[in-house]
Design a protein around this motif. Structure first.
Motif, PDB file in Angstrom:
ATOM      1  N   GLU A   1      -6.775   9.802   4.566  1.00  0.00           N
ATOM      2  CA  GLU A   1      -4.738  10.506   3.586  1.00  0.00           C
ATOM      3  C   GLU A   1      -5.250  11.516   2.415  1.00  0.00           C
ATOM      4  O   GLU A   1      -4.516  12.508   2.736  1.00  0.00           O
ATOM      5  CB  GLU A   1      -3.843   9.424   3.575  1.00  0.00           C
ATOM      6  CG  GLU A   1      -3.158   8.737   4.948  1.00  0.00           C
ATOM      7  CD  GLU A   1      -2.679   7.838   4.313  1.00  0.00           C
ATOM      8  OE1 GLU A   1      -1.932   7.511   3.856  1.00  0.00           O
ATOM      9  OE2 GLU A   1      -2.793   6.412   5.488  1.00  0.00           O
TER      10      GLU A   1
ATOM     11  N   ALA B   1       1.021  -1.518   0.168  1.00  0.00           N
ATOM     12  CA  ALA B   1       0.014  -0.368  -0.058  1.00  0.00           C
ATOM     13  C   ALA B   1       1.050   0.955  -0.244  1.00  0.00           C
ATOM     14  O   ALA B   1       0.922   2.016  -0.279  1.00  0.00           O
ATOM     15  CB  ALA B   1      -0.407  -0.065   0.895  1.00  0.00           C
TER      16      ALA B   1
ATOM     17  N   TRP C   1       2.551   4.219   0.439  1.00  0.00           N
ATOM     18  CA  TRP C   1       1.979   5.442   1.270  1.00  0.00           C
ATOM     19  C   TRP C   1       0.812   5.417   2.918  1.00  0.00           C
ATOM     20  O   TRP C   1       0.733   5.788   3.641  1.00  0.00           O
ATOM     21  CB  TRP C   1       1.553   7.124   0.529  1.00  0.00           C
ATOM     22  CG  TRP C   1       2.302   7.590  -0.431  1.00  0.00           C
ATOM     23  CD1 TRP C   1       2.562   6.931  -0.955  1.00  0.00           C
ATOM     24  CD2 TRP C   1       3.515   9.102  -0.410  1.00  0.00           C
ATOM     25  NE1 TRP C   1       4.068   7.688  -1.838  1.00  0.00           N
ATOM     26  CE2 TRP C   1       4.257   8.801  -1.257  1.00  0.00           C
ATOM     27  CE3 TRP C   1       3.030   9.107   1.083  1.00  0.00           C
ATOM     28  CZ2 TRP C   1       5.287  10.381  -0.968  1.00  0.00           C
ATOM     29  CZ3 TRP C   1       3.669  10.696   0.548  1.00  0.00           C
ATOM     30  CH2 TRP C   1       4.547  11.051  -0.314  1.00  0.00           C
ATOM     31  N   THR C   2      -0.338   4.551   1.950  1.00  0.00           N
ATOM     32  CA  THR C   2      -1.634   4.018   2.792  1.00  0.00           C
ATOM     33  C   THR C   2      -1.115   3.329   4.242  1.00  0.00           C
ATOM     34  O   THR C   2      -0.597   2.292   3.916  1.00  0.00           O
ATOM     35  CB  THR C   2      -2.487   3.613   1.972  1.00  0.00           C
ATOM     36  OG1 THR C   2      -2.375   4.187   0.625  1.00  0.00           O
ATOM     37  CG2 THR C   2      -3.239   3.230   3.096  1.00  0.00           C
TER      38      THR C   2
ATOM     39  N   PHE D   1      -6.651   5.060   3.517  1.00  0.00           N
ATOM     40  CA  PHE D   1      -6.998   5.789   2.196  1.00  0.00           C
ATOM     41  C   PHE D   1      -7.506   7.020   1.693  1.00  0.00           C
ATOM     42  O   PHE D   1      -7.242   8.516   1.771  1.00  0.00           O
ATOM     43  CB  PHE D   1      -6.616   4.599   0.329  1.00  0.00           C
ATOM     44  CG  PHE D   1      -6.654   5.712  -0.698  1.00  0.00           C
ATOM     45  CD1 PHE D   1      -5.148   5.945  -1.088  1.00  0.00           C
ATOM     46  CD2 PHE D   1      -7.326   6.106  -1.349  1.00  0.00           C
ATOM     47  CE1 PHE D   1      -5.105   6.688  -2.019  1.00  0.00           C
ATOM     48  CE2 PHE D   1      -7.744   6.308  -2.365  1.00  0.00           C
ATOM     49  CZ  PHE D   1      -6.346   6.897  -2.950  1.00  0.00           C
TER      50      PHE D   1
END
Lengths: 155, 579
Positions: B230, B154, B156-157, B227
């Motif tokens: 973010e 994932a 960045w998540t 997600f």
């Protein structure tokens, strides 16, 4: 004297079980005489015995050789199979990696955007009442094209 | 002649021959005893040593999963390519041959190939297929090692929660760090006798200690909500003057963290590309002065102690002298006849301080501590901050005047969310947790002990607070932007002055715009707390933080099939002039 009962045994088994114990000394005497004829012949009667022994030894050796060869062959097979397992495992790992990367939310958002999909707004809900009637609750409006979230773009 | 005579004597000859034979036999026998008896063990051991090979079996590190079981971090087998520089005869040619396979330029490889010593890593964490291609070149002095590589699909998540590992595979941040012992397995060992071609000798000594894989950690995070959250904080971060935005989503009924992040975040697969202070999880390690969202506790105390009801009328001027400072409302006005609901809905500082004065500093501190301020929540994440809450005996005169509306006190965004979770959950605060369960390598599930729920206010007080908080998002309130189509929303805005690190004063420090709330107001499911830090901006909680709330909340409700409750919000009476 301890060997005597051993010679005695076959006779007893052959005879009837009901044979009186009192007859025992007689049969003992008979069996003592038995070994006498065996000692009489010489080299001519030994030959087949040696042949049998040689046969057993030879057979054993051959069997051992065959077994050893089989084990060695198996270990080669094992090695090639375990190499195959390793290779397949790495292949599986690679495929799982592709799936994992593709199903990450950011990748999904990007893929959906490429297909021209847009994020849906808040959904409406169809409520089934106990009396069979239905009602729609919620804002439910057609999605409007807004710029999709930039994939992976927390930057 | 005489000698011939001696030898010709058959007895002597026989005895002489015997003596020679015995002498030879003694030498041979002695040597035999020495080899077999005296040194026998040593030689047998040395021979076995030659055949015995030890193979280290690395243990797989456990996975980190989200609440649905999606992997956020897992390990794959990888290879390291190393060089023994002493065995390199033609460094230039070797570098050229390796460069395309390793994806490095020959110029970069050359110094490694000619380095001092006998072991230098050329490249690590390579795909096994690449390493195989390198080994197929059959270059002298180049070898491969089996190792593991951590994958973060994932990227960045949820990176701030999951963390990352160092090159040696130990966790350095987030869950990877906190649960390092659990995730790390026990390496195994295979000892076997090896034949001429490196093949194990069948049926010979073998001893296998199986590697035990590490346990997996399943989080309460929802990858999709994470997600969306973010994205929302990144959008807030894009506003002018904003340095960072943070948000936390809690499940009201369980206190579980569903999503948490602060912008800008980082890519867990490449943590080296950002500076060290960006690798923290600001929602648990970074404190903010909350501003008016903290008024919740002043009102909770006043309601619980029976000092007010939502309808209590109070005449509120627009300023009030407390000790050496003057408290002002955010807007100038003649004295207004507010209801208590109106003081909260309009976010009057003066009205809140008047209530706090009736409550008293000791009781106010007690309620602040009941709601978990000044103490870390105990969430399973490293570097959690306690926040800053000075005992009331040490409050300065001005602090006594400002703490009721959230200045002079610091908390993390997680603590802020937890406060509102208690109100949404009928007064029972469940300290937030982020690890759902630990799954052993054999699949056995070890439920985590969880946290101890504690009642902080009575259910009636909580219900009154929910009513009053809902007025904030309705007509006349400070956060019409937090309203959502079809859903009833309760929450509170905040705009706090931010200390200027240069002068250690508030001048020029900018603001924190905050919002905390839950929905649906009459049957709360999710709590969201937001902080937007703006050293140069001047956005208010209602304008800059509330939109972040709605974008996350509308996803949370829609994605989890939470239908609008279908009830209408009550009429709110903010001033006595209202009908």
């Amino acid at each position: 004297m301890s060997a005597l009962p051993a010679y005695d045994r076959p006779t007893r088994v052959a005879g009837r079980r009901t044979q009186p114990v009192g007859r025992r000394p007689e049969s003992t005497r008979v069996s003592l005489q038995r070994p006498v004829p065996v000692t009489a012949p010489t080299a001519t009667r030994r030959a087949p015995f040696i042949a049998v022994i040689l046969l057993i030894i030879g057979g054993g050796l051959v069997t051992l050789l065959v077994l050893n060869t089989a084990i060695a062959a198996d270990s080669f097979t094992e090695r090639s199979l375990s190499q195959q397992i390793d290779q397949l495992r790495l292949q599986e790992q690679q495929l799982q990696r592709e799936v994992g990367t593709a199903q990450a939310p950011a990748a999904l958002a990007e893929a959906a955007a490429e297909l021209g999909m847009i994020p849906a707004g808040a959904p409406s809900f169809l409520i089934l009442n106990p009396d069979g009637t239905t009602e729609v609750v919620g804002p439910g409006a057609p999605a409007v094209p807004v710029p999709p979230p930039a994939a992976g773009g927390d930057e | 002649m005489s000698r011939r005579l001696e030898l010709s004597d058959p007895h002597r000859r026989v005895r002489f021959g015997l003596a020679v034979l015995l002498a030879i036999l003694t030498v041979i026998g002695g040597r035999l005893v020495q080899l077999q008896g005296l040194d026998g063990m040593k030689y047998a051991a040395a021979a076995e040593e030659l055949r015995l090979t030890t193979l280290d079996l690395p243990a797989a590190r456990g996975q980190i999963l989200d609440r649905e079981g999606n992997p956020l971090a897992y390990s794959v087998e990888a290879r390291a390519i190393f060089v023994d520089p002493e065995l390199i005869t033609a460094p230039g040619r070797t570098a050229l041959a390796l460069a395309p396979l390793l994806g490095e330029s020959a110029d970069e490889l050359l110094p490694m190939l000619t380095a001092q010593g006998r072991f230098v890593y050329l490249k690590r964490e390579l795909d096994p297929s690449v390493a195989q291609a390198v080994m197929d070149l059959e270059l002298a002095g180049i070898g491969e090692l089996v190792e593991q590589r951590r994958e973060y699909p994932a990227q960045w998540t949820a990176a701030q929660v999951v963390g990352f590992v160092g090159q040696d595979g130990t966790g350095l941040a987030g869950i990877e760090d906190q649960y390092d012992d659990v995730l790390t397995g026990t390496p195994g060992q295979l000892v076997y006798e090896r034949g001429r071609f490196g093949l194990p000798i069948p049926a010979a000594t073998q001893s296998l200690t199986e590697a035990v894989a590490g346990s997996s950690v399943q989080l309460t995070l929802d990858q999709d909500m994470q997600f969306i959250l973010e994205q929302a904080v990144a959008t807030a971060n894009a506003n002018a003057g904003v340095s960072t935005a943070q948000a936390v989503v809690l499940d009201v009924a369980t206190g579980q963290v569903l999503a948490m992040a602060g912008s800008p975040g980082y890519n867990a697969a490449d943590p080296g590309s950002v500076s060290g202070d960006q690798l923290a999880n600001p929602t648990v390690s970074h404190v903010i002065e909350p501003g008016s969202v903290n008024k919740l506790i002043t009102f909770a105390g006043a309601l619980e102690e029976g000092l007010i009801t939502p309808e209590t009328e109070m005449t509120v001027p627009d300023n009030l002298a407390v000790s050496d400072i003057v408290i002002n409302d955010a807007w100038g006005h003649a004295p207004i006849n507010f209801t208590a609901t109106g003081v909260l809905g309009k976010s009057s500082n003066v009205g809140t301080v008047m209530l706090a004065q009736r409550l008293g500093n000791a009781r106010l501190e007690d309620y602040l501590r009941r709601f978990g301020l000044g103490t870390a929540t105990g969430i399973e994440l490293p570097a959690e901050s306690n926040g800053i809450l000075v005992p009331h005996e040490e409050w300065s005169g001005s602090q006594a005047g400002t703490i009721p509306f959230g200045q002079g006190i610091s908390m993390t965004v997680l603590q802020l969310a937890s406060m509102y979770q208690a109100v949404a959950n009928d007064g029972v605060l469940i300290p937030p947790r982020i690890v759902d369960q630990v799954i052993g390598p054999d699949g056995t599930v070890h439920d985590q002990p969880g946290s101890e729920p504690r009642r902080v206010i009575g259910p009636d007080t909580a219900a009154d607070l929910r009513y009053m908080l809902e007025s904030v998002t309705n007509e006349g309130g400070t956060a019409p932007l937090a309203r959502m189509d079809g859903y009833r929303v309760a929450g509170k805005t905040g705009t706090a002055q931010r200390p200027n690190p240069d002068c250690r004063c508030y001048a020029g420090g900018g603001y924190w715009a905050t919002f905390a709330g839950f929905a649906p107001a009459d049957d709360p499911r999710y709590v969201i707390a937001i902080s937007v830090e703006q050293p140069d901006g001047s956005g208010h909680g209602g304008t800059i933080a509330a939109p972040v709330f709605t974008s996350i909340m509308s996803f949370a409700l829609g994605d989890n099939g939470v239908a609008p409750t279908g009830t209408a919000a009550p009429e709110f009476r903010l001033t006595t002039d209202d009908a």
